[in-house]
Design a protein around this motif. Structure first.
Motif, short mmCIF file in Angstrom:
data_model
loop_
_atom_site.label_atom_id
_atom_site.label_comp_id
_atom_site.label_asym_id
_atom_site.label_seq_id
_atom_site.Cartn_x
_atom_site.Cartn_y
_atom_site.Cartn_z
N LEU A 42 8.59 19.09 60.89
CA LEU A 42 9.81 18.55 59.83
C LEU A 42 10.39 18.80 60.08
O LEU A 42 12.05 17.32 60.29
CB LEU A 42 9.86 20.39 58.60
CG LEU A 42 9.24 20.45 58.12
CD1 LEU A 42 9.71 21.74 57.06
CD2 LEU A 42 8.88 19.01 57.01
N ALA A 43 11.23 19.36 61.50
CA ALA A 43 12.90 18.84 62.55
C ALA A 43 12.98 17.39 62.93
O ALA A 43 13.87 17.20 63.00
CB ALA A 43 12.54 19.61 62.98
N SER A 44 11.20 16.25 63.19
CA SER A 44 11.15 15.43 63.80
C SER A 44 10.28 14.39 63.88
O SER A 44 8.75 15.81 64.38
CB SER A 44 12.50 15.19 64.99
OG SER A 44 12.38 14.23 66.04
N GLN A 72 19.04 31.36 43.77
CA GLN A 72 17.90 30.45 44.34
C GLN A 72 17.98 29.38 45.16
O GLN A 72 18.99 28.73 45.99
CB GLN A 72 17.36 29.97 42.70
CG GLN A 72 17.39 31.34 42.07
CD GLN A 72 17.18 30.01 40.59
OE1 GLN A 72 16.76 29.28 40.58
NE2 GLN A 72 16.64 31.35 39.46
N ASN A 73 17.11 28.62 45.28
CA ASN A 73 16.79 27.19 46.50
C ASN A 73 17.74 27.23 47.55
O ASN A 73 18.22 26.58 48.71
CB ASN A 73 17.23 26.26 45.92
CG ASN A 73 16.12 25.74 44.59
OD1 ASN A 73 15.30 26.32 44.20
ND2 ASN A 73 16.96 25.18 43.78
N PHE A 74 17.34 28.08 48.49
CA PHE A 74 17.92 28.96 50.02
C PHE A 74 17.88 27.31 50.97
O PHE A 74 16.56 26.47 50.83
CB PHE A 74 17.38 29.96 50.76
CG PHE A 74 18.20 31.02 49.83
CD1 PHE A 74 19.38 31.63 50.58
CD2 PHE A 74 18.30 31.27 48.97
CE1 PHE A 74 20.55 32.76 49.65
CE2 PHE A 74 18.64 32.48 48.05
CZ PHE A 74 19.50 32.78 48.45
N THR A 75 18.62 27.42 51.55
CA THR A 75 18.78 26.32 52.31
C THR A 75 18.63 26.79 54.01
O THR A 75 20.07 27.03 54.06
CB THR A 75 18.98 24.59 52.46
OG1 THR A 75 20.18 25.05 52.11
CG2 THR A 75 18.03 24.26 51.02
N LEU A 76 18.56 26.45 54.96
CA LEU A 76 18.88 26.64 56.74
C LEU A 76 19.10 25.24 56.89
O LEU A 76 18.06 25.05 56.99
CB LEU A 76 18.63 28.08 56.91
CG LEU A 76 19.22 28.22 58.37
CD1 LEU A 76 20.69 28.36 58.17
CD2 LEU A 76 17.76 29.91 58.96
N LEU A 77 20.49 25.37 57.98
CA LEU A 77 20.59 24.44 59.11
C LEU A 77 21.01 25.22 60.64
O LEU A 77 21.46 26.04 60.24
CB LEU A 77 21.22 22.70 59.11
CG LEU A 77 20.63 22.67 57.91
CD1 LEU A 77 21.89 21.42 57.09
CD2 LEU A 77 19.76 21.63 57.67
N GLY A 78 19.59 24.84 61.38
CA GLY A 78 20.02 25.82 62.58
C GLY A 78 20.44 24.85 64.16
O GLY A 78 18.65 25.52 65.34
N PRO A 79 21.08 23.53 64.02
CA PRO A 79 21.79 23.39 63.63
C PRO A 79 21.65 22.25 62.81
O PRO A 79 21.56 21.42 61.07
CB PRO A 79 22.75 22.66 64.65
CG PRO A 79 21.62 22.53 65.87
CD PRO A 79 20.45 23.95 65.57
N GLY A 80 19.74 21.68 63.15
CA GLY A 80 19.78 20.29 62.27
C GLY A 80 18.11 21.25 61.60
O GLY A 80 18.46 21.99 61.10
N LEU A 81 17.87 20.02 61.37
CA LEU A 81 15.89 20.06 60.06
C LEU A 81 15.65 21.15 60.86
O LEU A 81 15.42 21.46 61.61
CB LEU A 81 16.16 19.00 59.43
CG LEU A 81 16.97 17.91 58.90
CD1 LEU A 81 16.56 16.68 58.29
CD2 LEU A 81 17.16 18.92 57.30
N GLY A 82 14.38 21.62 60.06
CA GLY A 82 13.41 22.41 60.49
C GLY A 82 12.75 23.07 59.56
O GLY A 82 11.89 23.94 60.08
N TYR A 83 13.94 24.19 59.31
CA TYR A 83 14.03 25.95 58.79
C TYR A 83 13.53 25.61 56.73
O TYR A 83 14.84 24.50 56.68
CB TYR A 83 15.16 26.47 58.55
CG TYR A 83 14.80 26.84 60.10
CD1 TYR A 83 14.28 27.75 60.53
CD2 TYR A 83 15.43 26.25 60.91
CE1 TYR A 83 14.54 28.06 61.73
CE2 TYR A 83 16.33 26.83 62.09
CZ TYR A 83 15.26 27.42 62.52
OH TYR A 83 15.23 28.55 63.38
N THR A 84 12.08 25.88 56.58
CA THR A 84 12.21 25.92 54.66
C THR A 84 12.49 27.37 54.72
O THR A 84 11.56 28.27 55.59
CB THR A 84 11.19 25.63 54.74
OG1 THR A 84 10.34 24.14 55.13
CG2 THR A 84 10.49 25.60 53.34
#
Length: 492
Positions: free
Chosen positions: A269-271, A220-232
Motif C-alpha cells: 500500500l505504501a509503494s 469512525q474511519n480512522f486514518t494514519l500517515l506515518g509519514p506516508g501511506l501504508g497504514y490501514t
C-alpha cells in the motif's frame, strides 16, 4: 445470455435437472396408474436421491467458493509481516473526565513495531466524528484546519470539521501546550529500538458529544500517515479502562472509558516499488554484484542529479518538500537507499562481513534508521563493531534475524546524499562447521529490510561465486612455480 455459475455446475443445469426429474416423475406416475408397475416407487426414490445429491454438491461448491472469496478479501485488507507478526500501531483513547457537553480524552499512539519507526515530518492522524462533535481545545497537538465555526458565538472551538486531521506539535512549544510524550514533531521510534521513545500523546477536549459511557459515540474511519501511506486502521473498539498509578505508586486510578484503534502497515500500500536495494561483494571474487537495474523503478530518472555536478552543490538542494518527493542521485538502480554486504575475511573459527548503507536522496536524512537482516549465521554473532544490534526472534525456535541500528549520538542519523550520506560497520560471526560454507551464496543474506521496507536483492545466479577448481589448481601451480623460482634466485 449470461448465467450466474457455480464452479463445476451452472445453476441453469440444476434447474433443468429438476425439470427432468419432474417429467420423469409424471411419466412414472402415469405408467403406475395405467400399468400398475410395482417397480415405480424404487425408481422414483432413486431419481430423488440423485437430484438431491446434485443439488447438495452444487450448494457445497458454492459455499466453498464464497468462503474462498471472503478469505482472499480479508487477506488483502489486513497486512502481515512474518518477521514481526504482532507489529502494529495502537491508538488508545482514554476518557479522563466528563465536560458539560462532552469529554476530555488523552490520545496515545503506541508503536509496537519492532523495526519500523515514524520519521520526520511525523505522523498525521484523522477520523470522522459519529455525530456533530467539535474540538474545543487540544494540548500537545493541533488540527491542520479549523473548519467552519461561524455558528458559534463567544467561545470558538479549535476545530469544527467533521473529519479533523491532527499533527504533533514541534519541540520547544510553551509548557502550557505540552503533555507527557508530546511535541516531538510526530517522530516515533521503533519498539525494538527504543521502547521509551515509541510513544506519542496529546489531549483533546470534545464538545457536542455524549457525557456518559452510554451516550458517547466512538469516532469512525480512522486514518494514519506515518509519514506516508501504508497504514490501514480498523474500527474503534471499547476495551477495559486503562489503569494509572499515581506518582507515589500507592494509588490506582482508571480512565472513565477507553477504546483502541489498531493500524497495520503494508509495503504494497505504501509503494508499488521497493525503496531500497542490496549489492554484494566478497574477498574470494573480484566481481561486485550491483543492485538490479531500476530496482526501485525508474520513474524519477528524468529529475535525478548526477554526482559532483554543479546542481548537486546548489543552495537549497537538501530542503525537503511537503509531499516528501525524493530528489535522487542518478544511479542505475534509482533507489534512495543501497545496502552493500561484503564478505571480508575468513578465519579458522570466524568470518567477518562489512555492511554499508548509502543514502542517494538529497532531500531526506534518516533519523533512528533500522536495518534488519535475515541470515542463518546470525544465531552466532560474536561482535558488531560500530552499530547497535538486537536479535529479532518472532518465533523462538528460529534465530536467524537481527536488527542493526545506529548508536545514539554517533551514527543514528544517516545524512542526505553526498560525502556524509553513508554509515558502515562490520560484524564478526562464529562458524557453525556443520552448516558454514562459502558455496552457492550461503554467506549472503536471505532478506534485508531498511526502515521496515524489504529491499530488492540481486538474482541468486548473480551472487559472487567461489573460484572454479581448475582456477584453484592453476593458482596453486603458479604459487609453487613462483616459490621455486624465488628459492633458486636466493641460492644462486
Amino acid at each position: 445470455m449470461t448465467h450466474l455459475t457455480i464452479p463445476g455446475e451452472p445453476i441453469p443445469y440444476i434447474i433443468s435437472s429438476l425439470s427432468v426429474f419432474s417429467q420423469v416423475f409424471l411419466s412414472v406416475s402415469a405408467k403406475k396408474k395405467n400399468m400398475g408397475c410395482k417397480t415405480c416407487v424404487p425408481l422414483i426414490q432413486k431419481h430423488v436421491a440423485k437430484e438431491r445429491y446434485l443439488v447438495a454438491q452444487a450448494e457445497l461448491k458454492f459455499a466453498l467458493y464464497v468462503a474462498l472469496a471472503v478469505l482472499m478479501l480479508s487477506c488483502q485488507a489486513e497486512a502481515y509481516d512474518p518477521l514481526d507478526p504482532n507489529g502494529n500501531i495502537t491508538v488508545k483513547w482514554d476518557v479522563m473526565s466528563w465536560a458539560p457537553d462532552g469529554y476530555v480524552a488523552v490520545v496515545t499512539i503506541n508503536n509496537f513495531q519492532m523495526y519500523r519507526q515514524i520519521m520526520s515530518p511525523g505522523w498525521t492522524i484523522g477520523w470522522m466524528w459519529a455525530k456533530k462533535e467539535v474540538i474545543w481545545s487540544m494540548v500537545g497537538a493541533q488540527t491542520t484546519e479549523q473548519g467552519d465555526c461561524s455558528k458559534f458565538k463567544g467561545n470558538v472551538p479549535h476545530c469544527c470539521k467533521k473529519v479533523p486531521t491532527v499533527v504533533d506539535l514541534l519541540p520547544g512549544v510553551p509548557y502550557n501546550q505540552q503533555i507527557a510524550n508530546c511535541c516531538k514533531g510526530g517522530v516515533v521510534a521503533a519498539w525494538g529500538q527504543d521502547p521509551t521513545a515509541a510513544i506519542s500523546a496529546f489531549q483533546v477536549s470534545v464538545g457536542q458529544a455524549g457525557t456518559s459511557n452510554k451516550t458517547v459515540k466512538l469516532p469512525q474511519n480512522f486514518t494514519l500517515l506515518g509519514p506516508g501511506l501504508g497504514y490501514t486502521c480498523g474500527p474503534a473498539k471499547i476495551v477495559p479502562s486503562t489503569v494509572f498509578l499515581t506518582s507515589d505508586r500507592r494509588r490506582k486510578t482508571q480512565a472513565l472509558m477507553t477504546w483502541n484503534v489498531t493500524c497495520t502497515y503494508s509495503q504494497f500500500l505504501a509503494s508499488k516499488n521497493p525503496s531500497c536495494c542490496v549489492s554484494f561483494s566478497s574477498f574470494y571474487n573480484d566481481t561486485i554484484v550491483p543492485c538490479p537495474s531500476c530496482s526501485c523503478g525508474c520513474h524519477n530518472k528524468g529529475s535525478c542529479i548526477r554526482m559532483n555536478s554543479k546542481k548537486s552543490h546548489s543552495r537549497g538542494i537538501n530542503t525537503p518538500r511537503k509531499d516528501n518527493a525524493p530528489l535522487l542521485q542518478c544511479t542505475h538502480h534509482m533507489c534512495p537507499i543501497r545496502v552493500h554486504w561484503h564478505v571480508k575475511i575468513n578465519y579458522k573459527d570466524y568470518w567477518r562481513a562489512k555492511i554499508s548503507v548509502t543514502n542517494f536522496n538529497y532531500r531526506m536524512n534518516y533519523t533512528q534508521w533500522t536495518l534488519v537482516v535475515q541470515h542463518p549465521n546470525l544465531n552466532n554473532v560474536t561482535q558488531v563493531f560500530s552499530f547497535d544490534y538486537k536479535p529479532v526472534v518472532p518465533y523462538h525456535s528460529v534465530n536467524d534475524t537481527g536488527m542493526f541500528y545506529g548508536t545514539k549520538f554517533y551514527n543514528d542519523l544517516l545524512m542526505e546524499a553526498g560525502p556524509d550520506g553513508n554509515v558502515q560497520s562490520e560484524v564478526l560471526l562464529q562458524k557453525d562447521k556443520s552448516t558454514f560454507t562459502f558455496r552457492q551464496g550461503w554467506a549472503f543474506p536471505r532478506k534485508v529490510y531498511f526502515n521496515g521496507d524489504e529491499c530488492r536483492l540481486p538474482p541468486p545466479d548473480a551472487y559472487p561465486s567461489l573460484p572454479s577448481s581448475a582456477s584453484m589448481i592453476s593458482f596453486a601451480y603458479l604459487m609453487v612455480a613462483g616459490t621455486y623460482t624465488l628459492m633458486v634466485l636466493l641460492i644462486y
